[in-house]
Motif scaffolding. Structure first.
Motif, mmCIF file in Angstrom:
data_model
loop_
_atom_site.group_PDB
_atom_site.id
_atom_site.type_symbol
_atom_site.label_atom_id
_atom_site.label_comp_id
_atom_site.label_asym_id
_atom_site.label_seq_id
_atom_site.Cartn_x
_atom_site.Cartn_y
_atom_site.Cartn_z
ATOM 1 N N GLN A 1 0.861 -1.186 0.000
ATOM 2 C CA GLN A 1 0.000 0.000 0.000
ATOM 3 C C GLN A 1 0.897 1.235 0.000
ATOM 4 O O GLN A 1 1.733 1.396 0.880
ATOM 5 N N LEU A 2 0.746 2.110 -0.999
ATOM 6 C CA LEU A 2 1.523 3.348 -1.032
ATOM 7 C C LEU A 2 0.885 4.387 -0.126
ATOM 8 O O LEU A 2 -0.331 4.571 -0.124
ATOM 9 N N MET A 3 1.725 5.073 0.640
ATOM 10 C CA MET A 3 1.283 6.153 1.529
ATOM 11 C C MET A 3 2.192 7.346 1.332
ATOM 12 O O MET A 3 3.370 7.194 1.028
ATOM 13 N N SER B 1 -2.658 16.978 -10.055
ATOM 14 C CA SER B 1 -2.049 16.193 -11.131
ATOM 15 C C SER B 1 -1.409 14.890 -10.642
ATOM 16 O O SER B 1 -0.841 14.156 -11.454
ATOM 17 N N LEU B 2 -1.508 14.570 -9.356
ATOM 18 C CA LEU B 2 -0.899 13.342 -8.831
ATOM 19 C C LEU B 2 -1.379 12.100 -9.580
ATOM 20 O O LEU B 2 -0.576 11.284 -10.016
ATOM 21 N N ALA B 3 -2.687 11.968 -9.747
ATOM 22 C CA ALA B 3 -3.241 10.766 -10.390
ATOM 23 C C ALA B 3 -2.824 10.670 -11.848
ATOM 24 O O ALA B 3 -2.550 9.575 -12.346
ATOM 25 N N ILE B 4 -2.746 11.784 -12.528
ATOM 26 C CA ILE B 4 -2.364 11.783 -13.942
ATOM 27 C C ILE B 4 -0.884 11.449 -14.082
ATOM 28 O O ILE B 4 -0.493 10.639 -14.923
ATOM 29 N N ARG B 5 -0.045 12.044 -13.240
ATOM 30 C CA ARG B 5 1.402 11.795 -13.313
ATOM 31 C C ARG B 5 1.758 10.360 -12.955
ATOM 32 O O ARG B 5 2.627 9.763 -13.563
ATOM 33 N N GLY B 6 1.101 9.811 -11.940
ATOM 34 C CA GLY B 6 1.434 8.467 -11.467
ATOM 35 C C GLY B 6 0.805 7.356 -12.271
ATOM 36 O O GLY B 6 1.264 6.224 -12.222
ATOM 37 N N GLN C 1 -2.859 4.422 -8.355
ATOM 38 C CA GLN C 1 -4.252 4.143 -7.994
ATOM 39 C C GLN C 1 -4.310 3.448 -6.635
ATOM 40 O O GLN C 1 -3.560 2.525 -6.378
ATOM 41 N N GLY C 2 -5.197 3.900 -5.785
ATOM 42 C CA GLY C 2 -5.352 3.322 -4.452
ATOM 43 C C GLY C 2 -4.376 3.861 -3.429
ATOM 44 O O GLY C 2 -4.483 3.541 -2.247
ATOM 45 N N ALA C 3 -3.421 4.691 -3.860
ATOM 46 C CA ALA C 3 -2.463 5.270 -2.911
ATOM 47 C C ALA C 3 -3.195 6.249 -1.994
ATOM 48 O O ALA C 3 -4.167 6.891 -2.391
ATOM 49 N N MET C 4 -2.718 6.354 -0.776
ATOM 50 C CA MET C 4 -3.331 7.246 0.211
ATOM 51 C C MET C 4 -2.295 8.192 0.763
ATOM 52 O O MET C 4 -1.108 7.870 0.802
ATOM 53 N N PHE C 5 -2.770 9.365 1.192
ATOM 54 C CA PHE C 5 -1.881 10.306 1.848
ATOM 55 C C PHE C 5 -2.649 11.098 2.889
ATOM 56 O O PHE C 5 -3.875 11.139 2.882
ATOM 57 N N VAL C 6 -1.915 11.693 3.791
ATOM 58 C CA VAL C 6 -2.484 12.421 4.913
ATOM 59 C C VAL C 6 -2.184 13.905 4.739
ATOM 60 O O VAL C 6 -1.078 14.282 4.351
ATOM 61 N N ASP C 7 -3.174 14.743 5.020
ATOM 62 C CA ASP C 7 -2.997 16.189 4.970
ATOM 63 C C ASP C 7 -3.903 16.809 6.020
ATOM 64 O O ASP C 7 -4.945 16.255 6.358
ATOM 65 N N ALA D 1 -6.450 14.492 11.132
ATOM 66 C CA ALA D 1 -5.893 14.658 9.792
ATOM 67 C C ALA D 1 -6.851 14.063 8.768
ATOM 68 O O ALA D 1 -7.585 13.121 9.062
ATOM 69 N N ALA D 2 -6.848 14.631 7.582
ATOM 70 C CA ALA D 2 -7.666 14.106 6.489
ATOM 71 C C ALA D 2 -6.848 13.055 5.734
ATOM 72 O O ALA D 2 -5.674 13.266 5.442
ATOM 73 N N VAL D 3 -7.472 11.926 5.443
ATOM 74 C CA VAL D 3 -6.835 10.889 4.644
ATOM 75 C C VAL D 3 -7.494 10.916 3.268
ATOM 76 O O VAL D 3 -8.717 10.821 3.159
ATOM 77 N N LEU D 4 -6.676 11.089 2.236
ATOM 78 C CA LEU D 4 -7.174 11.148 0.868
ATOM 79 C C LEU D 4 -6.646 9.963 0.078
ATOM 80 O O LEU D 4 -5.542 9.479 0.341
ATOM 81 N N GLU D 5 -7.441 9.497 -0.887
ATOM 82 C CA GLU D 5 -7.073 8.344 -1.711
ATOM 83 C C GLU D 5 -7.188 8.725 -3.180
ATOM 84 O O GLU D 5 -8.076 9.478 -3.571
ATOM 85 N N VAL D 6 -6.281 8.191 -3.987
ATOM 86 C CA VAL D 6 -6.318 8.398 -5.429
ATOM 87 C C VAL D 6 -7.269 7.368 -6.024
ATOM 88 O O VAL D 6 -7.051 6.165 -5.896
ATOM 89 N N VAL D 7 -8.335 7.859 -6.662
ATOM 90 C CA VAL D 7 -9.324 6.999 -7.307
ATOM 91 C C VAL D 7 -9.573 7.560 -8.704
ATOM 92 O O VAL D 7 -10.108 8.651 -8.840
ATOM 93 N N GLY D 8 -9.165 6.819 -9.711
ATOM 94 C CA GLY D 8 -9.270 7.326 -11.085
ATOM 95 C C GLY D 8 -8.348 8.529 -11.249
ATOM 96 O O GLY D 8 -7.173 8.464 -10.908
ATOM 97 N N GLU D 9 -8.895 9.614 -11.747
ATOM 98 C CA GLU D 9 -8.116 10.843 -11.896
ATOM 99 C C GLU D 9 -8.456 11.856 -10.816
ATOM 100 O O GLU D 9 -8.159 13.036 -10.939
#
Length: 176
Positions: free
Chosen positions: A49-51, A60-65, A70-76, A162-170
């Motif tokens: 699992q990418l974090m 542009s994270l989803a487009i660049r990667g 896809q499915g990667a998560m990050f905290v902000d 903290a907010a946890v965000l996930e990359v889903v599609g674009e």
């Protein structure tokens, strides 16, 4: 779990190269175990699992990667337009005034100013304004700030989820 503590552009680049090195990334909720075994010569690989951190928060994270992210998560601390009503209104006002998206630091500053303004309003009618302001700040709380609910902790530090965000599609989606 693989934590990549970098900016969105470099994290996307690293994620795109991981499959080349045989790292199987979690890009779906439930990976197909049979497909993974066939892909890796009959051996079930470890799925990673990418974090990431707040540096990943960019449209542009989803487009660049591409598929690797896809499915990667990050905290902000500031989910931007994905947050509550105050966060959305703050983002729109900041964008209109500065012609750029607000940073997490700008949203946190907004929340700090709102806490102080609320404490000043509570302390204004007191005969000892300074002591009343100190007391109001110690008990300070916002039910809905730009970064979500915020309260002063017993140690004098701001406490928030903290907010946890996930990359889903674009898109980036807030994980509930």
């Amino acid at each position: 779990l693989l934590y990549l503590p970098d900016r969105y552009d470099r994290a996307a680049l690293v994620a795109a190269f991981l499959p080349y090195y045989g790292v199987e990334l979690r890009t779906t909720e439930f990976p197909d175990p049979e497909r993974l075994r066939r892909k890796h010569g009959g051996v079930m690989p470890q799925v990673v699992q990418l974090m990431g951190g707040s540096g990943w928060h960019h449209p542009s994270l989803a487009i660049r990667g591409g598929p690797a992210i896809q499915g990667a998560m990050f905290v902000d601390s500031f989910p931007g337009e994905l947050g509550g009503d105050v966060g959305i209104a703050f983002s729109a006002a900041f964008q209109a005034r500065t012609n750029r998206s607000p940073s997490a630091a700008a949203a946190e500053t907004y929340d700090a100013a709102a806490l102080i303004a609320k404490a000043r309003a509570e302390a204004a009618s007191s005969p000892d304004v300074r002591a009343a302001l100190r007391s109001a700040l110690v008990r300070g709380k916002l039910d809905d700030g730009a970064c979500g609910p915020v309260a002063m902790g017993l140690d004098g530090e701001i406490q928030r989820e903290a907010a946890v965000l996930e990359v889903v599609g674009e898109q980036l989606q807030l994980v509930q």
